[in-house]
Design an enzyme around this catalytic site. Sequence first.
Site, PDB file in Angstrom:
ATOM      1  N   ASP A 273       0.866  -1.167   0.000  1.00  0.00           N
ATOM      2  CA  ASP A 273       0.000   0.000   0.000  1.00  0.00           C
ATOM      3  C   ASP A 273       0.919   1.239   0.000  1.00  0.00           C
ATOM      4  O   ASP A 273       2.134   1.142   0.107  1.00  0.00           O
ATOM      5  CB  ASP A 273      -0.958  -0.019   1.206  1.00  0.00           C
ATOM      6  CG  ASP A 273      -2.189   0.849   0.953  1.00  0.00           C
ATOM      7  OD1 ASP A 273      -3.234   0.582   1.551  1.00  0.00           O
ATOM      8  OD2 ASP A 273      -2.093   1.791   0.143  1.00  0.00           O
TER       9      ASP A 273
HETATM   10  C1  GLC Z   1      -4.319   4.419  -0.095  1.00  0.00           C
HETATM   11  C2  GLC Z   1      -5.203   3.246   0.205  1.00  0.00           C
HETATM   12  C3  GLC Z   1      -5.310   2.256  -0.929  1.00  0.00           C
HETATM   13  C4  GLC Z   1      -5.168   2.993  -2.245  1.00  0.00           C
HETATM   14  C5  GLC Z   1      -3.754   3.526  -2.320  1.00  0.00           C
HETATM   15  C6  GLC Z   1      -3.471   4.308  -3.603  1.00  0.00           C
HETATM   16  O1  GLC Z   1      -3.626   4.804   1.061  1.00  0.00           O
HETATM   17  O2  GLC Z   1      -4.964   2.502   1.395  1.00  0.00           O
HETATM   18  O3  GLC Z   1      -6.560   1.589  -0.790  1.00  0.00           O
HETATM   19  O4  GLC Z   1      -5.430   2.121  -3.323  1.00  0.00           O
HETATM   20  O5  GLC Z   1      -3.431   4.321  -1.198  1.00  0.00           O
HETATM   21  O6  GLC Z   1      -4.216   5.487  -3.610  1.00  0.00           O
END
Ligand code: GLC
Length: 756
Positions: A294
């Site tokens: 993430d």
């Molecule tokens: C965010 C979220 C994730 C998302 C990613 C990209 O922090 O946790 O669900 O897809 O970053 O934006």
Amino acid sequence: MTIDRRDLLLGALAGSLALIRPRRALAADEVARVDALIARMTIEEKAGQMTCLADSFRPFNPPNPQVGIQDEKRLSDEVRRGRVGCLFNGIGVAGARRAQEMAVKDSRLGIPLLFAGDIIHGLKTVFPVPLAEAASFDPDLCQRTARAMAVEATAAGLHLTFAPMVDVARDQRWGRVVEGAGEDATLTGILSAARIRGFQGRDLRRDDSLLACPKHFAAYGAVAAGLEYGNVDISEETLRETHLPPFGKAFAAGALTTMAAFNEINGVPATADSELLTDILRGEMQFRGFVFSDYTADEELVAHGFAEDARDAARLAILAGVDMSMQSGLYIRYLPELVKSGAVPMGTVDVAVRRILYVKAAIGLFDNPWRSLSEEVEKTRIFTASHRALARDAATRSVVLLKNDDLLPIDPARRQKIALIGPFGEDRDNLYGPWAFYADPGKGVDIAAGLRAALPDPALLTVTPGSAIAAPIDGGIAAAVAAAQAADLVLLAIGESQAMSGEAQSRTVIEIPPAQQTLADAVVATGKPVAILLRHGRALALHGGVADAQAILATWFLGSEAGHAIADILFGKADPSAKLPVSFPWESGQEPFFYDRKSTGRPVVDDRTEYKARYATTDNSARFPFGHGLSYTDFALDQLKLSDTALRWDAAIEVTARVTNRGKRKGSEVVQLYIRDRVASRTRPIRELKRMERVTLAPGESRTVRFSLSRGDLEFVGARNQRIAEPGAFDLWVGQSSVEGLHAQFTLYAQVKAAG
Ligand code: GLC
């Protein structure tokens, strides 16, 4: 028996060939091409393929901390040097073509970029937030809306979406409950698989096929106290019984990527958890795609207190099984040295790169790097009338009628004067909900616009805010009371703003904001008929005038067509048919609350409540339970029959029931089948959803719904994390929610040993 690592690796690669192209494995020449490419790649180019960065060629500010953002010039240099494999959260074909040109023509090996983004519930046409759509209990609808989203996202130059969110949300204080399918693992699994089929379509090489990324692996929905990014302390049984199965359904539906969760599980951050990301994900679950971290989650291993420093974090993440590092840049920064120093084997890097390149090959990027990068298509497939019509249909099928004391539907022909009161009456800034940052707020249909378009005379409608979202307005309540008194009936549009929902929006109280509660109490006190139009991204604890109103509709965040859909429901053009995917408690303090809870040794079974498993002030039940939802007609269930009350070990029993529309209007009902294992070696929930079927019936029409149950439906995680079923007695209900229904019992019999 020990499995030779090479065998495991070859098995994994072989498995990836089989799964990457659901229609056919990667052709042998493509496998050879990827292997030949890897053989030519430097460690820096390999680390580049494992690096995903925010897209500065076509910038958008997604709801992420703005860290590590590189300007287009700097990012261009990185792309030209083969130091980036994936860009995310930019949209627009022109910018993508510029970036792809550099990757394919200027870099040494010409490996195409993968373009990803958070298309959670729509690009320009915004569909209901996933939790709202889950209320439809309709996988076919979820698949159709995902398909429409994929058409728009690929037309805007994306190959992959960071969706569906598959987290089972067990605490409504957590803001991200809005992004998933609610509190139940079975419903989450069914709808997530449908969304993946919708996103990816039937052939990954089509330019409108959008790779899915079921997230967040795993158990993010179990954060303690609903606290965002909080720790997760759960048993192995709960992990395997509640939080992993929906991912199993997602991978079986063909997902080729997943995303490791921010949270730790039992002391080990998911991003560095090799047992989770390798032993369970790839070993037990046979996942064959690649794993994103993430957003900067690998770097956050330091803050977790699990990594010494950023270099150690990179080492831990790659060794655990994270293939693609998002936004931190740790892999391109540290992997070359980690490999040179021997801290990370080159073989480990090669496996990660191979997984990524196989996915790029599977969507045809090597054959056609300009896939999904057509400026012509971009002009014709986005925000179309058909997508908006589907958004309206999906929105009407997401609205849950929680309560209706003979107030709805409203007959426009009666030309009643309607007072629309509340901060969301004429508000277009909070229609879409979180994660819809690509859409144009000005193009959404708000409630007032929807009502005016549906009324024979728009002048029958007055609109009075009455209060702001989080604060009173001078004279607001007086104006609202006056408007109510001058009208025949009141629509009270209250609830959460979209900023109160989604990531980093955990709340200690899940109630109507005080200023709006005061407004509602004053308006309901006028004695006029009031219908509440709730706007929200989670279950709410309703009180006072809100709870006492004659009618209550859960309208969530419904997207581009919200106003039309709400008008369709209010005026009876569409029949409310949705059911709650999350339980509405009596009090916030009951959270985490979910219907499939345990009995305890002192359950409340009658009106004697002393020394029972309840709160001193509140029953531990739901004001509006999971699976609850009314319609404008009247459905009755009867004639529950089991083909046998003895379920043999390897057999199945058929369960039938008749559902009848006893009312005067056509309508839809979601018939639900629940079981309870009455005695087992692990305590079992008082109810577990196992089947559901949506039926649409004309007035007076009956239909028999048929379900089949077998031992596999009765399994749970027992000793030594083994999925087992145990002979014994089971309760079964076929009903219209998780708290009632036609009841029967059956017995699972042990396997009959072959004679002799
Ligand atoms: C965010 C979220 C994730 C998302 C990613 C990209 O922090 O946790 O669900 O897809 O970053 O934006």
